[in-house]
Design an enzyme around this catalytic site. Structure first.
Site, PDB file in Angstrom:
ATOM      1  N   TYR A  83      -2.297  -1.336  10.594  1.00 15.85           N
ATOM      2  CA  TYR A  83      -2.193  -1.473   9.139  1.00 15.85           C
ATOM      3  C   TYR A  83      -0.858  -0.937   8.634  1.00 15.85           C
ATOM      4  O   TYR A  83      -0.163  -1.582   7.841  1.00 15.85           O
ATOM      5  CB  TYR A  83      -3.360  -0.728   8.488  1.00 15.85           C
ATOM      6  CG  TYR A  83      -3.518  -0.956   7.010  1.00 15.85           C
ATOM      7  CD1 TYR A  83      -4.294  -2.008   6.530  1.00 15.85           C
ATOM      8  CD2 TYR A  83      -2.919  -0.109   6.080  1.00 15.85           C
ATOM      9  CE1 TYR A  83      -4.467  -2.215   5.170  1.00 15.85           C
ATOM     10  CE2 TYR A  83      -3.077  -0.314   4.723  1.00 15.85           C
ATOM     11  CZ  TYR A  83      -3.853  -1.363   4.274  1.00 15.85           C
ATOM     12  OH  TYR A  83      -4.010  -1.562   2.920  1.00 15.85           O
ATOM     13  N   SER A  88       0.861  -1.181   0.000  1.00 12.35           N
ATOM     14  CA  SER A  88       0.000   0.000   0.000  1.00 12.35           C
ATOM     15  C   SER A  88       0.888   1.219   0.000  1.00 12.35           C
ATOM     16  O   SER A  88       2.086   1.142   0.313  1.00 12.35           O
ATOM     17  CB  SER A  88      -0.873  -0.008   1.260  1.00 12.35           C
ATOM     18  OG  SER A  88      -1.488   1.239   1.488  1.00 12.35           O
TER      19      SER A  88
END
Length: 262
Positions: A157, A144
């Site tokens: 995350y 990401s």
């Protein structure tokens, strides 16, 4: 939500993966589903791994060459066993919770790190012996922009994605003498249920209405003011499995709409 940007199959680069076996985690929806369909369309036999049996069944019904594998990645031994014999490994499965650190549940932090970092390690560990034996393998870790940048309220995350970047680079260094590449794909916000489910949490965390989250939080730092489509991420994954990317390893292929250009 922002309008969709069409990405037709006609835009996909030719890729022949006949005779290859690919394993894709989180394959029942979103990016994983798009990756499974793209690799299967290129001739690969795809082990589609997810804990959602209904989603996997729908994928297998719609897509030739897909073998559904119902598996919870917190079962680390089963994850490692599932990767044995695969030529291509796409670590995609993920989950998200948006909370300040002082309010972040420790059990959720542990689960996020298990699914998004420890499970990829075990999957890579299970896949490498076959890849090394045949002298060819492709590991693609769906990271990401949060593998390269941090955002507030996403401690688990961000930590998991930063760790995945390091794991990917280590696998690249170890795999290079054996014909195995390892890379990350780093999208910004993708039009997936995972992103859509964040909107309420983001609104609460930042103290703004839900309708302002996309423009003021999610896309604030992106030069391109839209969500990326799952099929666009899948095309980047496919590229990393192609002969054209054979010299690309230990890299992070950024698809963030200009976010990290700031």
């Amino acid at each position: 939500m922002t309008p969709r940007t069409p990405f037709a199959a006609a835009h996909a680069a030719p890729l022949d993966l006949g005779g290859r076996t690919a394993l894709v985690t989180g394959a029942a929806g979103g990016i994983g589903r798009a990756c499974a369909q793209r690799l299967a369309a290129s001739g690969a036999k795809v082990r589609a791994v997810d804990r959602d049996p209904e989603g996997l069944a729908a994928l297998a019904e719609e897509t030739d060459g897909v073998e559904p594998v119902v598996l919870d990645l917190t079962d680390l031994d089963a994850a490692e066993a599932a990767a044995a014999g695969c030529d291509i490994l796409v670590n995609n499965a993920g989950l998200q919770l948006v909370r300040p650190i002082e309010q972040f549940p420790p059990d959720v932090f542990h689960t996020v790190l298990t699914v998004m970092l420890e499970a990829p390690f075990r999957l890579v560990r299970g896949a490498l012996p076959h890849m090394y034996e045949q002298g060819w393998g492709r590991i693609v870790n769906v990271s990401s922009v949060h593998g390269l940048r941090a955002s507030a309220f996403k401690s688990a995350y961000v930590a998991a994605k930063h760790g995945l970047e390091g794991l990917s680079k280590t696998a690249a260094l170890e795999g290079a003498p054996h014909g195995v590449t390892s890379n990350c794909v780093n999208p910004g916000y993708v039009r997936t249920p995972l992103v859509e489910r964040q909107i309420a949490d983001q609104a609460a965390a930042h103290g703004i209405p839900e309708e302002r989250v996309l423009s003021e939080i999610m896309l604030q730092d992106s030069a391109l003011k839209r969500l990326i489509e799952p099929a666009e991420v899948a095309e980047a994954v496919a590229y990393l499995c192609s002969p054209a990317a054979s010299f690309m390893t230990g890299a992070s292929l950024v698809l963030d709409g200009g976010w990290t250009a700031h």
